[in-house]
Design an enzyme around this catalytic site. Structure first.
Site, mmCIF file in Angstrom:
data_model
loop_
_atom_site.group_PDB
_atom_site.id
_atom_site.type_symbol
_atom_site.label_atom_id
_atom_site.label_comp_id
_atom_site.label_asym_id
_atom_site.label_seq_id
_atom_site.Cartn_x
_atom_site.Cartn_y
_atom_site.Cartn_z
ATOM 1 N N PHE B 127 0.807 -1.167 0.173
ATOM 2 C CA PHE B 127 -0.097 0.004 -0.121
ATOM 3 C C PHE B 127 0.970 1.280 0.340
ATOM 4 O O PHE B 127 1.996 1.354 0.899
ATOM 5 C CB PHE B 127 -0.968 -0.007 1.083
ATOM 6 C CG PHE B 127 -1.866 1.244 1.153
ATOM 7 C CD1 PHE B 127 -3.078 1.000 0.352
ATOM 8 C CD2 PHE B 127 -1.653 2.037 1.866
ATOM 9 C CE1 PHE B 127 -3.946 2.031 0.089
ATOM 10 C CE2 PHE B 127 -2.686 3.389 1.697
ATOM 11 C CZ PHE B 127 -3.770 3.151 0.982
ATOM 12 N N ASP B 199 3.229 -4.946 8.189
ATOM 13 C CA ASP B 199 2.215 -4.313 8.133
ATOM 14 C C ASP B 199 1.094 -5.072 8.256
ATOM 15 O O ASP B 199 0.819 -5.959 7.558
ATOM 16 C CB ASP B 199 2.433 -3.470 6.719
ATOM 17 C CG ASP B 199 1.143 -2.613 6.635
ATOM 18 O OD1 ASP B 199 -0.027 -3.171 7.134
ATOM 19 O OD2 ASP B 199 1.312 -1.495 5.953
ATOM 20 N N TYR B 224 -9.533 0.119 11.532
ATOM 21 C CA TYR B 224 -10.757 0.543 10.859
ATOM 22 C C TYR B 224 -11.256 -0.625 9.867
ATOM 23 O O TYR B 224 -12.134 -0.120 9.093
ATOM 24 C CB TYR B 224 -10.954 2.009 10.287
ATOM 25 C CG TYR B 224 -9.806 2.353 9.496
ATOM 26 C CD1 TYR B 224 -9.832 1.683 8.219
ATOM 27 C CD2 TYR B 224 -8.736 3.227 9.932
ATOM 28 C CE1 TYR B 224 -8.564 2.254 7.380
ATOM 29 C CE2 TYR B 224 -7.488 3.561 9.121
ATOM 30 C CZ TYR B 224 -7.634 3.210 7.798
ATOM 31 O OH TYR B 224 -6.672 3.712 6.925
ATOM 32 N N LYS B 225 -10.460 -1.485 9.570
ATOM 33 C CA LYS B 225 -10.909 -2.631 8.583
ATOM 34 C C LYS B 225 -11.434 -3.688 9.311
ATOM 35 O O LYS B 225 -12.837 -3.657 9.623
ATOM 36 C CB LYS B 225 -9.716 -3.018 7.789
ATOM 37 C CG LYS B 225 -8.754 -1.766 7.003
ATOM 38 C CD LYS B 225 -8.095 -2.406 6.161
ATOM 39 C CE LYS B 225 -7.032 -1.321 5.386
ATOM 40 N NZ LYS B 225 -7.736 -0.544 4.553
ATOM 41 N N ARG B 373 -12.278 -5.745 -6.178
ATOM 42 C CA ARG B 373 -11.443 -6.199 -4.746
ATOM 43 C C ARG B 373 -12.958 -6.453 -3.847
ATOM 44 O O ARG B 373 -13.622 -5.718 -3.555
ATOM 45 C CB ARG B 373 -10.821 -5.117 -4.189
ATOM 46 C CG ARG B 373 -9.992 -5.895 -3.038
ATOM 47 C CD ARG B 373 -8.971 -4.790 -2.338
ATOM 48 N NE ARG B 373 -9.861 -3.791 -1.604
ATOM 49 C CZ ARG B 373 -9.135 -3.228 -0.672
ATOM 50 N NH1 ARG B 373 -7.680 -3.318 -0.427
ATOM 51 N NH2 ARG B 373 -9.765 -2.254 -0.118
#
Lengths: 414, 414
Positions: B127, B199, B224-225, B373
């Site tokens: 990312f 990560d 937050y995922k 996705r």
């Protein structure tokens, strides 16, 4: 005695042009809250915005709210809004991260603007995190050093020399409330070839701040004191337009990229204030801040300043008149124009005295080693609150009720 | 056709040991939400905690809540809670700031652990913010450099040499969902004398993560995922116990000080995980996260993993069985053990196809240049949701309804 009586004080409240704003705040009628310089009071609007964000946006629209509710642009939207309160034209302020992290960005950027110079100057009486962060910046730059000026040694002005890249200075001293002349000091810093970084934590929302007019380079500040954004609400950073596009900072996260959603491999910083963003911001806290900022619509900052000085003047006069000989010493400049919106009083037993005040519903705070600190937020305080605070303070000191053993216990967090 | 029919899928849901958890979430019955890997869904508990924090604590107790509501210790309290989900014993995780900022802390700390070495390795398909931050770290360290490995060049393993100080690696690839073997790669990195920074953005809460068991040095991740903490909820950082007390990081704000409330002039870092804090955290967002984490009480992470693989396996089988010849290519590893909790599909017109899906209530996301996705959060998704998503996807592709011009318009934020 020459201080106003209760009737005169009631008249002051009745004639207060900002008096109607108090109703917007969720204040207990049983307390006098003189700690808005530590954590501001919520407005109904702030709580309503928070609920809307949590229910209608997060739960209701989920991922779509990044677009449909404007989450992604909140940092610049709120930055411009705060810019209007600190004398910054649009496009120079962004709300993001914490004050500490924004100090880090600003000092690094300042050092990069003066590559031949090696020193950062800061004031020894700064709120400590400013000094700690300056140490952190210096720790990453070979040969760089932090020089402390201030009360016990040379003044900042005396320390300015050709090696100074950046000067980190407080607009209002967090402990004493002393107010710096921003334009004059910025001019001195510039004359020495250095860059000025202003900490506005205790002035933003407390008095008019003229960043652009003073020619400031960078500024940082928090939003949870006089801006009432809520506990730990995100901080802000100001970067003067003339530096944007040519200055970088090392917290180069994707929110500062020129095209964050292109997902490119290499970093290319935005040419505007967005470059001083880093990562994804806490939207719920940000939305409470958005609601909190609504109160400023139509507030005249010169009326705000006049009321702030009147409140603190009244407090000082009443304390000095009624508590003379009771062990208090004024630590704040007596001249209204030279202080922010707070009053600090020295007392040898400041800790138990403050605990006794809090137990009686007068909420201020303690600052080590022996300061009683009282913040006066003009948006929601009344002159009658000042009178009540002094009534209670006088009673506690005369009766020595602060000697009750329960007031001696220190809390973990002060 | 060998894929399960509707009756078989209903049986899978009826027998799902995690099926009861769905009721805790505020999910629309009209949608299939396959974007929990971008923004998780709120639980009722998360919203309740947020309201409590805003009303009872902020409005009700104001400044006193820093002590009475435990605000100051929330970062370590929630850190330990998350530690339990990522295989970290207590005292090694703290919740603070953003993933980007935590990458900055971790990489600087890693470089300080290997002072003779100059290179950071990262993966080109990371990312992007990880790469941007690595650039930022390198920009502050003379002689340091960032070397990119990955899909188009040498692998990370091939690049390890005596100059490599730190390796920043993704546990799960944010685009393809490919899962790394953390223990094996950490061992390779250590064998080369370097430090591993993991990560976990796409694995924390999605599958069991064994940081301690793998011997990881540092890790970062967002909340937050799959942890459902709310938009932009604060991130976390893990520092292995063996490094604490000897490692420093330059974002040395007051929350990382050994005695933050002593207000000392010089910085002395805490000897534990608190040193990786910096400034005052957004408490409202933090309290929503606290509420969100309650759902994990009693969740068996091996059941979670089994359901995740079963959901994604089912999706892949249904798509390949029913959408064959319709332009989709699987980008995610077919072997369940080699992927996270998401499936990526290539389609030449991925943008309008995803818009058409969203318009029909199947919420996934688009990743440039041409990836559909789909994230599968085992806590709240049903096998029937997978079936419905594929029903809609097949219909959109067969009917070519994605060619409707309204689906061609790109939003500002994706």
């Amino acid at each position: 005695m020459t201080f106003p009586d209760r009737a005169a004080i009631e008249t002051m409240d009745a004639q207060d042009p900002l008096g109607h704003l108090r109703d917007a705040f969720l204040l207990s009628p049983d307390e006098v809250y003189l700690d808005g310089n530590s954590l501001g009071v919520p407005t109904r609007a702030a709580q309503d915005e928070l609920m809307r964000a949590a229910r209608d946006e997060w739960a209701g629209q989920l991922i779509r709210s990044w677009n449909s509710a404007g989450w992604f642009d909140l940092p610049v939207e709120l930055g411009d809004r705060i810019g209007g309160l600190i004398g910054a034209a649009a496009g120079q302020v962004v709300v993001a991260d914490t004050t500490s992290i924004n100090v880090y960005k600003a000092l690094h950027a300042a050092m990069r603007l003066r590559p031949g110079r090696k020193a950062i100057i800061a004031e020894s009486n700064s709120f400590p995190t400013d000094l700690y962060i300056a140490e952190g910046v210096v720790s990453t730059l070979p040969g760089a050093r932090l020089r402390l000026g201030g009360v016990d040694g040379a003044t900042i002005e005396e320390m300015l020399d050709g090696d100074v890249a950046a000067v980190l200075v407080n607009h209002v001293d967090y402990r004493t409330g002393a107010l710096r002349d921003m334009a004059a000091l910025t001019a001195r810093i510039h004359a020495a070839g250095a860059v000025a970084v202003w900490d506005l934590c205790h002035s933003a929302g407390a008095l008019p701040v003229g960043l652009d007019a003073a020619g400031a380079d960078f500024a940082v500040g928090c939003t949870y004191k006089y801006l009432n954004g809520g506990p730990g609400s995100p901080a802000f950073i100001y970067v003067a337009q003339r530096h944007q596009g040519q200055v970088s900072q090392p917290l180069s996260g994707w929110w500062g990229h020129a095209r964050p959603f292109a997902f490119e491999t290499g970093y290319e910083g935005d040419t505007g204030i967005r470059r001083f963003q880093c990562g994804t911001q806490p939207i719920l806290s940000m939305r409470a801040l958005k609601g909190a900022l609504q109160i400023w619509d139509g507030v005249d900052l010169h009326q705000l300043r006049a009321k702030s000085i009147a409140l603190t003047d009244l407090f000082i006069r009443l304390v000095e008149g009624r508590c003379a000989g009771l062990g208090l010493t004024l630590e704040t400049p007596r001249e209204g124009a030279r202080r922010g919106s707070q009053v600090a009083l020295h007392h040898d037993h400041a800790w138990p005295v403050m605990q006794a005040l809090i137990a009686r519903g007068v909420i201020g705070d303690f600052r080590a080693p022996s300061t009683l600190r009282f913040g006066f937020t003009p948006l929601y305080l009344r002159y009658a609150d000042v009178l009540r605070a002094v009534d209670v303070l006088e009673d506690i000191l005369r009766s020595e009720s602060w000697r009750d053993p329960r007031f001696a216990v220190k809390a973990a967090v002060t």
